[in-house]
Structure formats: C-alpha cells, structure tokens
Design a protein around this motif. Structure first.
Motif, PDB file in Angstrom:
ATOM      1  N   ILE A  64       0.831  -1.204   0.000  1.00  0.00           N
ATOM      2  CA  ILE A  64       0.000   0.000   0.000  1.00  0.00           C
ATOM      3  C   ILE A  64       0.868   1.259   0.000  1.00  0.00           C
ATOM      4  N   LEU A  65       2.017   1.202   0.641  1.00  0.00           N
ATOM      5  CA  LEU A  65       2.911   2.370   0.623  1.00  0.00           C
ATOM      6  C   LEU A  65       3.353   2.669  -0.809  1.00  0.00           C
ATOM      7  N   GLU A  66       3.633   1.631  -1.576  1.00  0.00           N
ATOM      8  CA  GLU A  66       4.004   1.809  -2.977  1.00  0.00           C
ATOM      9  C   GLU A  66       2.828   2.355  -3.791  1.00  0.00           C
ATOM     10  N   LEU A  67       1.612   1.917  -3.428  1.00  0.00           N
ATOM     11  CA  LEU A  67       0.422   2.448  -4.083  1.00  0.00           C
ATOM     12  C   LEU A  67       0.308   3.953  -3.833  1.00  0.00           C
ATOM     13  N   PHE A  68       0.573   4.379  -2.592  1.00  0.00           N
ATOM     14  CA  PHE A  68       0.552   5.818  -2.295  1.00  0.00           C
ATOM     15  C   PHE A  68       1.589   6.560  -3.145  1.00  0.00           C
ATOM     16  N   LEU A  69       2.780   5.974  -3.259  1.00  0.00           N
ATOM     17  CA  LEU A  69       3.817   6.614  -4.083  1.00  0.00           C
ATOM     18  C   LEU A  69       3.392   6.695  -5.538  1.00  0.00           C
ATOM     19  N   ASP A  70       2.749   5.655  -6.039  1.00  0.00           N
ATOM     20  CA  ASP A  70       2.244   5.698  -7.414  1.00  0.00           C
ATOM     21  C   ASP A  70       1.214   6.816  -7.586  1.00  0.00           C
ATOM     22  N   CYS A  71       0.375   6.982  -6.572  1.00  0.00           N
ATOM     23  CA  CYS A  71      -0.676   8.007  -6.652  1.00  0.00           C
ATOM     24  C   CYS A  71      -0.096   9.413  -6.748  1.00  0.00           C
ATOM     25  N   ILE A  72       1.028   9.644  -6.082  1.00  0.00           N
ATOM     26  CA  ILE A  72       1.555  11.015  -6.093  1.00  0.00           C
ATOM     27  C   ILE A  72       2.238  11.368  -7.411  1.00  0.00           C
ATOM     28  N   THR A  73       2.318  10.414  -8.332  1.00  0.00           N
ATOM     29  CA  THR A  73       2.857  10.708  -9.667  1.00  0.00           C
ATOM     30  C   THR A  73       1.744  10.887 -10.690  1.00  0.00           C
ATOM     31  N   GLU A  74       0.516  10.783 -10.255  1.00  0.00           N
ATOM     32  CA  GLU A  74      -0.639  10.903 -11.150  1.00  0.00           C
ATOM     33  C   GLU A  74      -0.976  12.370 -11.420  1.00  0.00           C
ATOM     34  N   PRO A  75      -1.584  12.645 -12.573  1.00  0.00           N
ATOM     35  CA  PRO A  75      -2.004  14.025 -12.850  1.00  0.00           C
ATOM     36  C   PRO A  75      -3.232  14.460 -12.035  1.00  0.00           C
ATOM     37  N   ASN A  76      -3.957  13.507 -11.471  1.00  0.00           N
ATOM     38  CA  ASN A  76      -5.143  13.783 -10.673  1.00  0.00           C
ATOM     39  C   ASN A  76      -4.705  14.319  -9.308  1.00  0.00           C
ATOM     40  N   GLU A  77      -4.957  15.596  -9.055  1.00  0.00           N
ATOM     41  CA  GLU A  77      -4.511  16.240  -7.807  1.00  0.00           C
ATOM     42  C   GLU A  77      -5.145  15.638  -6.559  1.00  0.00           C
ATOM     43  N   ARG A  78      -6.335  15.082  -6.692  1.00  0.00           N
ATOM     44  CA  ARG A  78      -6.971  14.444  -5.522  1.00  0.00           C
ATOM     45  C   ARG A  78      -6.234  13.151  -5.170  1.00  0.00           C
ATOM     46  N   PRO A 107      12.335  12.045  -3.503  1.00  0.00           N
ATOM     47  CA  PRO A 107      12.211  12.975  -4.641  1.00  0.00           C
ATOM     48  C   PRO A 107      10.769  13.116  -5.131  1.00  0.00           C
ATOM     49  N   LEU A 108      10.006  12.021  -5.082  1.00  0.00           N
ATOM     50  CA  LEU A 108       8.607  12.095  -5.513  1.00  0.00           C
ATOM     51  C   LEU A 108       7.804  13.018  -4.607  1.00  0.00           C
ATOM     52  N   VAL A 109       8.042  12.896  -3.318  1.00  0.00           N
ATOM     53  CA  VAL A 109       7.325  13.727  -2.350  1.00  0.00           C
ATOM     54  C   VAL A 109       7.743  15.189  -2.484  1.00  0.00           C
ATOM     55  N   VAL A 110       9.024  15.429  -2.682  1.00  0.00           N
ATOM     56  CA  VAL A 110       9.515  16.805  -2.825  1.00  0.00           C
ATOM     57  C   VAL A 110       8.840  17.493  -4.016  1.00  0.00           C
ATOM     58  N   GLN A 111       8.629  16.756  -5.083  1.00  0.00           N
ATOM     59  CA  GLN A 111       7.954  17.330  -6.256  1.00  0.00           C
ATOM     60  C   GLN A 111       6.537  17.795  -5.932  1.00  0.00           C
ATOM     61  N   CYS A 112       5.923  17.170  -4.952  1.00  0.00           N
ATOM     62  CA  CYS A 112       4.554  17.529  -4.579  1.00  0.00           C
ATOM     63  C   CYS A 112       4.475  18.855  -3.830  1.00  0.00           C
ATOM     64  N   LEU A 113       5.607  19.379  -3.398  1.00  0.00           N
ATOM     65  CA  LEU A 113       5.594  20.657  -2.684  1.00  0.00           C
ATOM     66  C   LEU A 113       5.089  21.806  -3.552  1.00  0.00           C
ATOM     67  N   SER A 114       5.132  21.618  -4.857  1.00  0.00           N
ATOM     68  CA  SER A 114       4.632  22.666  -5.758  1.00  0.00           C
ATOM     69  C   SER A 114       3.162  22.461  -6.119  1.00  0.00           C
ATOM     70  N   SER A 115       2.503  21.551  -5.430  1.00  0.00           N
ATOM     71  CA  SER A 115       1.089  21.277  -5.695  1.00  0.00           C
ATOM     72  C   SER A 115       0.236  22.517  -5.414  1.00  0.00           C
ATOM     73  N   PRO A 116      -0.776  22.744  -6.251  1.00  0.00           N
ATOM     74  CA  PRO A 116      -1.704  23.857  -5.980  1.00  0.00           C
ATOM     75  C   PRO A 116      -2.693  23.536  -4.851  1.00  0.00           C
ATOM     76  N   VAL A 117      -2.694  22.296  -4.386  1.00  0.00           N
ATOM     77  CA  VAL A 117      -3.626  21.881  -3.334  1.00  0.00           C
ATOM     78  C   VAL A 117      -2.989  22.144  -1.969  1.00  0.00           C
ATOM     79  N   LYS A 118      -3.606  23.033  -1.213  1.00  0.00           N
ATOM     80  CA  LYS A 118      -3.068  23.454   0.081  1.00  0.00           C
ATOM     81  C   LYS A 118      -2.884  22.280   1.047  1.00  0.00           C
ATOM     82  N   ASN A 119      -3.837  21.343   1.081  1.00  0.00           N
ATOM     83  CA  ASN A 119      -3.731  20.195   1.989  1.00  0.00           C
ATOM     84  C   ASN A 119      -2.497  19.351   1.679  1.00  0.00           C
TER      85      ASN A 119
END
Length: 147
Positions: A64-78, A107-119
C-alpha cells in the motif's frame, strides 16, 4: 482510535472481514477501477487506515505504501493529495519510512511541494517535521530522508 488485535477481533465479529482482507479488498478495488472518483475514495480510505500502527505491517505486506507513491505521480490532484496523506500518516513508523525512502519516495514527495492543493503542501510540511525528529541512522546518512 488506535486498535490492537483483541479489539479488532471484537469489532470484526464472527461474520466480519479481518483487517488484512479488508485492506486487500480495497487494493484490488483500486487496481480494478477505471473511475477516477472511485480511485480517489479508495485511496482516501486507505490513507485513513495509514495512521494506525495496527495496520502498518499489513500495509507493507500489501504494498500500500508503494500504491501511495504511485498516486503522487498521477495528474489527478486528488489522488496526489490522498497519496501524500497516506505517506504522511504512515511515515512515523521507521519501517514504513524505510520502504518509502527505498522506493525513491523522497524525490517524488519533494515534487509535490509545488502542488496547488493546500492540503497536500501542509501534509508534506508535517511529514518533513516528523522526519526531522527521527534520529540519523548509524552512518548519519541524510539520504534516508532524515536531515
């Protein structure tokens, strides 16, 4: 509320689904789903289970942790938001943090710091603080995500 094996047996009852099977069912539903809203709901549900230490071993076993990592590379912000939530909820456990870092999660998580989603960004700030509070490994290796 955190649970333990006895409490889980009491809550599940005779006809209920054991936690490991329930989590496996959610993973299977996610993998089989083509509907984005269903995937969002499932990942949000998995992220809610990620805060409870009772579930940590199941989450590692079921990838499931790998599934979460896969999700953060998706174009879907949710999906990104809920994937980050799952990572942040589970990374307080050193074994989970190790899986996340070994799978290239930093590195995947760091890329998410530029997300437009405040949460997403606020979850990541919390995640970074948790990692800062964990001690360095014996080598003082900052590549483990601890600095």
């Amino acid at each position: 509320m955190f649970t333990n094996a006895q409490r889980q047996v009491e809550r599940t009852g005779r006809g209920g689904t054991p936690r490991e099977q329930y989590l496996q069912d959610l993973v299977t539903q996610f993998q089989d789903s083509t509907d984005e809203e269903s995937k969002e709901r499932i990942v949000a549900n998995l992220a809610n289970f990620a805060y409870d230490p009772y579930n940590y071993a199941f989450m590692r076993q079921l990838n499931i942790l790998e599934l979460f990592l896969d999700c953060i590379t998706e174009p879907n912000e949710r999906l990104v938001e809920f994937g980050v939530g799952g990572i942040c909820n589970s990374c307080v456990d050193p074994a989970n943090a190790s899986v996340i870092t070994q799978c290239g999660g930093i590195p995947l998580v760091v890329q998410c710091l530029s997300s437009p989603v405040k949460n997403t960004v606020s979850e990541l700030c919390t995640w970074r603080l948790v990692l800062l509070m964990q001690p360095f490994d014996k080598k003082g290796d900052s590549e483990t995500g601890r600095a």
